[in-house]
Motif scaffolding. Structure first.
Motif, mmCIF file in Angstrom:
data_model
loop_
_atom_site.group_PDB
_atom_site.id
_atom_site.type_symbol
_atom_site.label_atom_id
_atom_site.label_comp_id
_atom_site.label_asym_id
_atom_site.label_seq_id
_atom_site.Cartn_x
_atom_site.Cartn_y
_atom_site.Cartn_z
ATOM 1 N N ASP A 77 6.737 -4.652 2.252
ATOM 2 C CA ASP A 77 7.202 -3.291 2.552
ATOM 3 C C ASP A 77 6.613 -2.284 1.577
ATOM 4 N N LEU A 78 6.536 -2.653 0.298
ATOM 5 C CA LEU A 78 5.943 -1.760 -0.698
ATOM 6 C C LEU A 78 4.466 -1.527 -0.416
ATOM 7 N N ALA A 79 3.765 -2.593 -0.052
ATOM 8 C CA ALA A 79 2.338 -2.461 0.257
ATOM 9 C C ALA A 79 2.125 -1.553 1.458
ATOM 10 N N GLN A 80 2.975 -1.666 2.469
ATOM 11 C CA GLN A 80 2.853 -0.803 3.632
ATOM 12 C C GLN A 80 3.149 0.646 3.285
ATOM 13 N N ALA A 81 4.115 0.871 2.395
ATOM 14 C CA ALA A 81 4.415 2.234 1.958
ATOM 15 C C ALA A 81 3.237 2.829 1.200
ATOM 16 N N LEU A 82 2.610 2.027 0.348
ATOM 17 C CA LEU A 82 1.425 2.499 -0.373
ATOM 18 C C LEU A 82 0.284 2.794 0.591
ATOM 19 N N ALA A 83 0.119 1.956 1.601
ATOM 20 C CA ALA A 83 -0.976 2.148 2.555
ATOM 21 C C ALA A 83 -0.826 3.435 3.347
ATOM 22 N N ARG A 84 0.406 3.882 3.567
ATOM 23 C CA ARG A 84 0.619 5.106 4.339
ATOM 24 C C ARG A 84 0.390 6.370 3.528
ATOM 25 N N ARG A 85 0.239 6.235 2.225
ATOM 26 C CA ARG A 85 0.033 7.413 1.389
ATOM 27 C C ARG A 85 -1.408 7.905 1.511
ATOM 28 N N PRO A 86 -1.624 9.228 1.487
ATOM 29 C CA PRO A 86 -2.988 9.754 1.585
ATOM 30 C C PRO A 86 -3.804 9.568 0.304
ATOM 31 N N ASP A 87 -3.134 9.244 -0.825
ATOM 32 C CA ASP A 87 -3.858 9.131 -2.094
ATOM 33 C C ASP A 87 -4.184 7.684 -2.455
ATOM 34 N N LYS A 92 -4.181 -4.159 -0.789
ATOM 35 C CA LYS A 92 -4.242 -5.577 -0.461
ATOM 36 C C LYS A 92 -3.032 -6.317 -1.013
ATOM 37 N N LEU A 93 -2.623 -7.350 -0.278
ATOM 38 C CA LEU A 93 -1.623 -8.292 -0.758
ATOM 39 C C LEU A 93 -2.354 -9.521 -1.280
ATOM 40 N N ALA A 94 -2.013 -9.928 -2.500
ATOM 41 C CA ALA A 94 -2.727 -11.040 -3.122
ATOM 42 C C ALA A 94 -1.742 -11.968 -3.823
ATOM 43 N N SER A 95 -2.287 -13.071 -4.331
ATOM 44 C CA SER A 95 -1.538 -13.997 -5.192
ATOM 45 C C SER A 95 -0.216 -14.461 -4.583
ATOM 46 N N GLY A 96 -0.298 -15.030 -3.398
ATOM 47 C CA GLY A 96 0.900 -15.562 -2.776
ATOM 48 C C GLY A 96 1.795 -14.527 -2.149
ATOM 49 N N GLY A 97 1.319 -13.305 -2.032
ATOM 50 C CA GLY A 97 2.092 -12.248 -1.385
ATOM 51 C C GLY A 97 3.026 -11.491 -2.300
ATOM 52 N N SER A 223 -13.573 -6.513 10.174
ATOM 53 C CA SER A 223 -13.103 -7.726 9.520
ATOM 54 C C SER A 223 -14.263 -8.598 9.064
ATOM 55 N N ALA A 224 -14.242 -8.988 7.777
ATOM 56 C CA ALA A 224 -15.284 -9.873 7.259
ATOM 57 C C ALA A 224 -15.224 -11.246 7.920
ATOM 58 N N GLY A 225 -14.044 -11.619 8.439
ATOM 59 C CA GLY A 225 -13.908 -12.902 9.105
ATOM 60 C C GLY A 225 -14.815 -13.033 10.306
ATOM 61 N N LEU A 226 -15.122 -11.912 10.965
ATOM 62 C CA LEU A 226 -16.020 -11.953 12.115
ATOM 63 C C LEU A 226 -17.453 -12.249 11.715
ATOM 64 N N LEU A 227 -17.745 -12.090 10.432
ATOM 65 C CA LEU A 227 -19.073 -12.401 9.914
ATOM 66 C C LEU A 227 -19.062 -13.720 9.153
ATOM 67 N N THR A 300 -8.629 -15.482 -10.916
ATOM 68 C CA THR A 300 -8.896 -15.423 -9.479
ATOM 69 C C THR A 300 -7.593 -15.197 -8.729
ATOM 70 N N ALA A 301 -7.545 -14.143 -7.912
ATOM 71 C CA ALA A 301 -6.350 -13.824 -7.139
ATOM 72 C C ALA A 301 -6.705 -13.822 -5.656
ATOM 73 N N PRO A 302 -6.294 -14.840 -4.896
ATOM 74 C CA PRO A 302 -6.607 -14.873 -3.458
ATOM 75 C C PRO A 302 -6.019 -13.673 -2.726
ATOM 76 N N VAL A 303 -6.799 -13.089 -1.818
ATOM 77 C CA VAL A 303 -6.336 -11.971 -1.004
ATOM 78 C C VAL A 303 -5.791 -12.534 0.306
ATOM 79 N N LEU A 304 -4.524 -12.261 0.578
ATOM 80 C CA LEU A 304 -3.897 -12.767 1.789
ATOM 81 C C LEU A 304 -4.034 -11.801 2.962
ATOM 82 N N ARG A 305 -4.025 -10.508 2.659
ATOM 83 C CA ARG A 305 -4.037 -9.512 3.739
ATOM 84 C C ARG A 305 -4.508 -8.178 3.210
ATOM 85 N N THR A 306 -5.325 -7.500 3.999
ATOM 86 C CA THR A 306 -5.729 -6.130 3.686
ATOM 87 C C THR A 306 -4.970 -5.194 4.602
ATOM 88 N N LEU A 307 -4.126 -4.343 4.015
ATOM 89 C CA LEU A 307 -3.330 -3.412 4.808
ATOM 90 C C LEU A 307 -4.047 -2.091 5.031
#
Length: 330
Positions: A77-87, A92-97, A223-227, A300-307
């Motif tokens: 929820d915090l990551a989504q709130a940050l993603a909606r900000r214009p600044d 990204k969500l990383a390290s186990g979420g 998406s990088a996954g498509l490549l 190393t911090a695995p990236v789980l999702r890019t919001l």
């Protein structure tokens, strides 16, 4: 997965995000209708976006890389709130979420309200660190090698726009134009005129001047996954200061990396790795990265999702703008 025409189109858009379909078609050796059809399909099915972005230095922007940790049930929820900000960008969500990483943008003269006020007052955040981005070696105008490996040197020359060395500062009058390009870098002159209140001829002249001076650039989001890159990780490195520039310049040439930047903080270099699978990431870390002199520590911090990538996002339907604020502690 993408075929060669798709990859060629993506590469072409990296070279010139506003190139006409007819010009791209001529370089790829296909019809204009084919390029237009592929572009529409990639937008609808693969999330392809072309966005126009300002050069941070010309725009007078300070950029911070913020690392936040939060409890598992609140981090998303915090990551989504940050993603909606214009600044913000690159959320990204990383390290186990439980870890959130975001780039925070602010005018050099601003008080950095997100870092100094909004985040510290959010109760569920358990730790915060902020790293000033000092220099970007890969990223921004320079694209991930996985996006730009489809066209020959001759094809690239045909599509690369010319630039001038004449400085062209970004002004307050450009705000509406940049906002519109951030939503759609391929918006027509008529659409940009409607967004700015300028005439189409004024839009064309100003856009040409900013592009010629490299005050703005065009990024391609897909998406990088498509490549073929299904494993992503953030690499936080501590480099011997005398070796920092040499190591960073070398890493910027590695095809496994999409972003390399020098920062402040206990680690002075950060990179974003995109690899085929965990085994490929392990091979990169132990063989290519591990062979470089000057790397003292590596996290190393695995990236789980890019919001959120570089461009603004539109809040989901039904969510009022106020929800874009972080929730303060009670």
């Amino acid at each position: 997965m993408l075929d060669e025409i798709d990859k060629g189109l993506i590469h072409a858009l990296h070279l010139d995000g506003r190139a006409q379909f007819s010009r791209i078609a001529s370089v790829l050796g296909v019809s204009t209708q084919t390029v237009a059809r592929r572009y529409r399909r990639l937008r609808a099915e693969a999330g392809l976006r072309v966005v126009g972005l300002p050069d941070a230095d010309r725009a007078g922007q300070a950029r911070w890389l913020a690392r936040l940790t939060a409890s598992p049930h609140t981090a998303q929820d915090l990551a989504q709130a940050l993603a909606r900000r214009p600044d913000t960008s690159w959320v990204k969500l990383a390290s186990g979420g439980t870890e959130i990483v975001a780039i925070v943008h602010a005018p050099d003269s601003a008080g950095h309200s997100l870092l100094l006020h909004d985040i510290p007052r959010t109760a569920s955040i358990t730790s915060v660190s902020a790293h000033y981005l000092l220099h970007t070696y890969l990223g921004g105008p320079s694209a991930w090698h996985g996006h730009v490996a489809a066209l020959s040197e001759e094809q690239q020359r045909e599509l690369t726009p010319s630039h001038t060395a004449r400085p062209q500062p970004i002004t307050e009058d450009d705000r509406a134009l940049l906002s519109a390009l951030g939503r759609d870098g391929r918006a027509s002159h008529a659409e940009l005129a409607g967004a700015t209140g300028w005439s189409q001829s004024t839009v064309a002249r100003r856009l040409a001047a900013l592009r010629a001076a490299r005050a703005i650039f065009f990024d391609v989001e897909i998406s990088a996954g498509l490549l073929g890159a299904s494993t992503a990780a953030l690499l936080w490195m501590s480099i011997t200061p005398s070796r920092l520039d040499a190591v960073a310049s070398t890493l910027a040439q590695h095809e496994e990396l999409a972003f390399v930047a020098a920062t402040t903080g206990p680690t002075n270099l950060v990179a974003h790795a995109l690899c085929r699978d965990p085994a490929a990431l392990h091979h990169y870390l132990t063989r290519r990265l591990g062979s470089l002199d000057g790397i003292q520590t590596l996290e190393t911090a695995p990236v789980l999702r890019t919001l959120k990538a570089a461009s603004p996002i539109t809040p989901p339907a039904g969510i009022p703008p106020a929800r874009a604020r972080l929730k303060p502690s009670s």
